[in-house]
Write a protein that holds these residues in place. Structure first.
Motif, PDB file in Angstrom:
ATOM      1  N   GLU A 266       0.833  -1.202   0.000  1.00 56.18           N
ATOM      2  CA  GLU A 266       0.000   0.000   0.000  1.00 56.18           C
ATOM      3  C   GLU A 266       0.870   1.255   0.000  1.00 56.18           C
ATOM      4  O   GLU A 266       1.681   1.460   0.914  1.00 56.18           O
ATOM      5  CB  GLU A 266      -0.909   0.028   1.238  1.00 56.18           C
ATOM      6  N   ASN A 267       0.713   2.063  -1.049  1.00 60.54           N
ATOM      7  CA  ASN A 267       1.331   3.396  -1.115  1.00 60.54           C
ATOM      8  C   ASN A 267       2.820   3.384  -0.757  1.00 60.54           C
ATOM      9  O   ASN A 267       3.305   4.254  -0.019  1.00 60.54           O
ATOM     10  CB  ASN A 267       0.582   4.380  -0.201  1.00 60.54           C
ATOM     11  N   GLY A 281       4.733   5.535  -4.327  1.00 63.09           N
ATOM     12  CA  GLY A 281       3.334   5.299  -3.999  1.00 63.09           C
ATOM     13  C   GLY A 281       2.760   4.081  -4.693  1.00 63.09           C
ATOM     14  O   GLY A 281       1.631   4.093  -5.197  1.00 63.09           O
ATOM     15  N   LEU A 282       3.517   2.991  -4.689  1.00 61.93           N
ATOM     16  CA  LEU A 282       3.132   1.780  -5.419  1.00 61.93           C
ATOM     17  C   LEU A 282       2.129   0.939  -4.643  1.00 61.93           C
ATOM     18  O   LEU A 282       2.257   0.768  -3.423  1.00 61.93           O
ATOM     19  CB  LEU A 282       4.387   0.959  -5.730  1.00 61.93           C
ATOM     20  N   ALA A 315      11.703   1.335   3.722  1.00 61.37           N
ATOM     21  CA  ALA A 315      10.551   1.986   3.096  1.00 61.37           C
ATOM     22  C   ALA A 315      10.411   3.366   3.723  1.00 61.37           C
ATOM     23  O   ALA A 315      10.382   3.500   4.953  1.00 61.37           O
ATOM     24  CB  ALA A 315       9.297   1.165   3.318  1.00 61.37           C
ATOM     25  N   GLU A 316      10.342   4.375   2.891  1.00 61.65           N
ATOM     26  CA  GLU A 316      10.156   5.748   3.409  1.00 61.65           C
ATOM     27  C   GLU A 316       8.761   5.917   3.978  1.00 61.65           C
ATOM     28  O   GLU A 316       8.564   6.592   4.997  1.00 61.65           O
ATOM     29  CB  GLU A 316      10.396   6.760   2.287  1.00 61.65           C
ATOM     30  N   SER A 317       7.794   5.329   3.301  1.00 70.44           N
ATOM     31  CA  SER A 317       6.405   5.365   3.776  1.00 70.44           C
ATOM     32  C   SER A 317       5.641   4.240   3.085  1.00 70.44           C
ATOM     33  O   SER A 317       6.142   3.605   2.147  1.00 70.44           O
ATOM     34  CB  SER A 317       5.746   6.720   3.472  1.00 70.44           C
ATOM     35  N   GLY A 318       4.423   3.998   3.545  1.00 67.78           N
ATOM     36  CA  GLY A 318       3.616   2.911   3.005  1.00 67.78           C
ATOM     37  C   GLY A 318       3.796   1.629   3.795  1.00 67.78           C
ATOM     38  O   GLY A 318       4.543   1.580   4.784  1.00 67.78           O
ATOM     39  N   HIS A 319       3.098   0.591   3.363  1.00 65.97           N
ATOM     40  CA  HIS A 319       3.090  -0.671   4.110  1.00 65.97           C
ATOM     41  C   HIS A 319       3.265  -1.872   3.173  1.00 65.97           C
ATOM     42  O   HIS A 319       2.847  -1.844   2.017  1.00 65.97           O
ATOM     43  CB  HIS A 319       1.780  -0.829   4.878  1.00 65.97           C
ATOM     44  N   ILE A 320       3.883  -2.919   3.735  1.00 64.55           N
ATOM     45  CA  ILE A 320       4.027  -4.206   3.043  1.00 64.55           C
ATOM     46  C   ILE A 320       3.508  -5.277   3.995  1.00 64.55           C
ATOM     47  O   ILE A 320       4.037  -5.435   5.101  1.00 64.55           O
ATOM     48  CB  ILE A 320       5.495  -4.499   2.690  1.00 64.55           C
ATOM     49  N   PHE A 321       2.472  -5.998   3.568  1.00 64.08           N
ATOM     50  CA  PHE A 321       1.886  -7.047   4.400  1.00 64.08           C
ATOM     51  C   PHE A 321       2.095  -8.411   3.746  1.00 64.08           C
ATOM     52  O   PHE A 321       1.902  -8.558   2.538  1.00 64.08           O
ATOM     53  CB  PHE A 321       0.384  -6.822   4.591  1.00 64.08           C
ATOM     54  N   ILE A 481       5.053  -1.807 -14.627  1.00 68.45           N
ATOM     55  CA  ILE A 481       5.667  -0.784 -13.788  1.00 68.45           C
ATOM     56  C   ILE A 481       6.394   0.229 -14.665  1.00 68.45           C
ATOM     57  O   ILE A 481       7.069  -0.141 -15.633  1.00 68.45           O
ATOM     58  CB  ILE A 481       6.637  -1.404 -12.759  1.00 68.45           C
ATOM     59  N   TYR A 482       6.229   1.498 -14.346  1.00 67.99           N
ATOM     60  CA  TYR A 482       6.958   2.582 -15.011  1.00 67.99           C
ATOM     61  C   TYR A 482       7.170   3.708 -14.011  1.00 67.99           C
ATOM     62  O   TYR A 482       6.231   4.123 -13.327  1.00 67.99           O
ATOM     63  CB  TYR A 482       6.185   3.098 -16.231  1.00 67.99           C
ATOM     64  N   ASP A 483       8.406   4.161 -13.916  1.00 68.75           N
ATOM     65  CA  ASP A 483       8.753   5.271 -13.039  1.00 68.75           C
ATOM     66  C   ASP A 483       8.260   5.052 -11.613  1.00 68.75           C
ATOM     67  O   ASP A 483       7.744   5.963 -10.964  1.00 68.75           O
ATOM     68  CB  ASP A 483       8.187   6.578 -13.598  1.00 68.75           C
ATOM     69  N   GLY A 484       8.434   3.815 -11.124  1.00 70.03           N
ATOM     70  CA  GLY A 484       8.148   3.528  -9.725  1.00 70.03           C
ATOM     71  C   GLY A 484       6.692   3.330  -9.376  1.00 70.03           C
ATOM     72  O   GLY A 484       6.342   3.205  -8.197  1.00 70.03           O
ATOM     73  N   LYS A 485       5.809   3.269 -10.385  1.00 71.41           N
ATOM     74  CA  LYS A 485       4.386   3.072 -10.119  1.00 71.41           C
ATOM     75  C   LYS A 485       3.836   1.961 -11.019  1.00 71.41           C
ATOM     76  O   LYS A 485       4.338   1.736 -12.110  1.00 71.41           O
ATOM     77  CB  LYS A 485       3.591   4.357 -10.390  1.00 71.41           C
TER      78      LYS A 485
END
Length: 511
Positions: A266-267, A281-282, A315-321, A481-485
């Motif tokens: 998430e993000n 923000g992936l 990770a700077e921000s966001g979550h990985i579950f 994926i392109y440019d990190g998104k």
């Protein structure tokens, strides 16, 4: 067998090479004409790189002879190979990242002025002349760390040409290139042969042999099989000659039956080594019983995404579950214990400790657990039995390599060790990054079967590959994926190669 002939750039006759009791080459033949592109095709461990290392002077043959331009050559080391006009571009580049292109090219071959001062201007002008002549298009003043992998390969080619190479050996030259870079490399090779030079490429990619080569020599288990014109031979015929039996070139699988979400992102925001946002923000989900393939050109955040999942980068921000548990910014050990296994992109830097034995490498992630460790003491017998099992199941060659160092194996056999080790961990999420890089067509088919088997056992499989054919054939779901998104997500069979290529380059899907 051709006699000594000035039409040939090189002739290798009766080459035999053993390592202890193992024969890597037995009475091998190779005859490469001037002004031609000649492919050397064989399974992993067939002896291709050994043969080329003999030609480049890195190994000495037990018997046989080498003839260059019609004259017998005694190649004792790379210096004498270079003197005979032989250049080699290795699969893993040998460049100094903090040096410029020019500094890397002239390193060890510097031209000096008075008082031993290096004449960089003269060297730079010579390099620019080679760049223009062969269409290499490299900035001689750029630093290696700032240019793409494809450009770094051109620098290696320039190094060989700068030293006067008339015969250029390219070891797995397309393994790390994008489709466009592969086309550019073929153009460069064609420019070289138009000038009368000869190119030998070691490769497993049948499509690229058909696209680039005039002639192909097939080698199997260290022995000569055949030399044939590529134009008159099909990919299936080449594959059969290489492995000795028919090979399915299409992935055979039933429709997926996706279950619960295993990986949820998430993000997510992740910075690269230069402290710039690379993942931006992936969002992504991978389910049980599904292979999700990420299609994209190298350098669009794939490396940073995987490093963040594995807790190798923050990770700077966001979550990985994973199975509902947050794993971002924990530790690699906690990620593994959470049911994640990763086949890394760089097998030598991330997958193996090359100086360790094969036995030791097979238990890198399990050495603390029984049966490999009891009361804090490693159990050598359990290590050996486990390594033997993986070597047998994944057809690692030579099959007596357990006690030997992992660095002594060919690249493809190193990859098999990693794949076997990671799958044996019985993960809930299997991350496969470039899993078939450097593998022959038979081994590729085996790896694809294994990934489909794991999917059918209910595992979630995240596949990252720069081979668009692999993504399209193997994936149940394709995310671009392109440019990190993530630009778009498709179910298998609902998108064509052109649309994926457009999205991978930053275009919009107008359908």
């Amino acid at each position: 067998m051709p006699e000594q002939n000035m039409q040939y750039a090189v002739q290798m006759q009766g080459i035999t090479k053993s390592f202890g009791s193992f024969y890597a080459l037995q009475d091998m033949e190779l005859n490469v004409r001037k002004g031609s592109i000649h492919s050397l095709l064989g399974e992993n461990g067939a002896g291709k790189s050994t043969l080329m290392n003999i030609l480049y002077g890195l190994y000495q043959p037990d018997s046989g002879k080498i003839i260059i331009n019609g004259e017998k050559a005694d190649i004792k080391n790379p210096t004498t190979a270079i003197e005979h006009g032989v250049g080699m571009v290795h699969q893993h580049f040998m460049l100094v990242e903090d040096f410029t292109v020019t500094q890397n090219i002239i390193l060890g071959s510097e031209v000096t002025k008075k008082f031993g001062i290096v004449d960089t201007r003269e060297a730079r002008n010579k390099i620019l002349g080679i760049v223009k002549k062969y269409g290499l298009d490299v900035d001689p003043d750029a630093k290696i760390r700032d240019i793409s992998v494809g450009m770094q390969q051109r620098v290696e080619i320039l190094k060989a040409l700068y030293r006067g190479a008339d015969l250029l050996i390219l070891d797995e030259p397309t393994a790390v290139l994008t489709p466009q870079e592969i086309e550019d490399l073929i153009d460069i090779m064609n420019n070289l042969v138009k000038d009368g030079k000869a190119v030998i490429i070691i490769t497993h990619k049948l499509k690229e042999i058909k696209a680039s080569s005039d002639t192909c020599t097939v080698i199997r288990r260290g022995k000569y099989v055949d030399t044939l014109p590529v134009r008159d031979t099909t990919e299936n015929e080449l594959a059969k000659l290489m492995v000795g039996h028919d090979v399915k070139l299409v992935v055979d699988k039933t429709p997926a039956k996706p279950g619960d979400v295993v990986l949820k992102i998430e993000n997510l925001v992740v910075k690269n080594e230069r402290k710039l946002d690379s993942v931006k923000g992936l969002n992504l989900e991978v389910r049980k019983g599904e292979i999700l393939g990420i299609a994209g050109i190298d350098g669009n955040g794939q490396k940073e995404l995987i490093d963040a999942i594995d807790s190798l980068s923050p990770a700077e921000s966001g979550h990985i579950f994973v199975n509902g548990k947050a794993i971002e910014n924990t530790t690699p050990r906690e990620v593994i214990d959470s049911g994640v296994s990763t086949i890394p992109e760089d097998r030598q830097k991330r997958g193996l400790i090359l100086g360790f034995s094969v036995n030791e490498n097979t238990i890198l992630e399990q050495y603390r657990k029984e049966p490999f460790s009891k009361h804090g003491i490693l159990d050598k017998k359990s290590q050996e039995e486990f390594a033997e099992k993986l070597i047998r199941e994944y057809d690692v060659r030579p099959d007596n390599c357990g006690p030997g160092s992992a660095g002594e194996l060919s690249g493809g056999n190193q990859q098999k060790i990693i794949i076997g080790r990671e799958i044996d961990m019985d993960p809930d999420l299997l991350i496969a990054v470039q899993p078939t890089r450097g593998l022959d067509v038979g081994a590729i088919a085996t790896v694809h079967k294994i990934l489909v088997r794991e999917r059918d056992k209910g595992k979630a499989v995240l596949l990252i590959s720069f081979e668009l054919d692999e993504i399209m054939n193997l994936s149940d779901t394709i995310a671009v994926i392109y440019d990190g998104k993530i630009q778009d997500v498709f179910k298998q069979g609902t998108v064509d190669e052109n649309t994926l290529g457009l999205l991978m380059a930053g275009g919009k899907n107008h359908e």
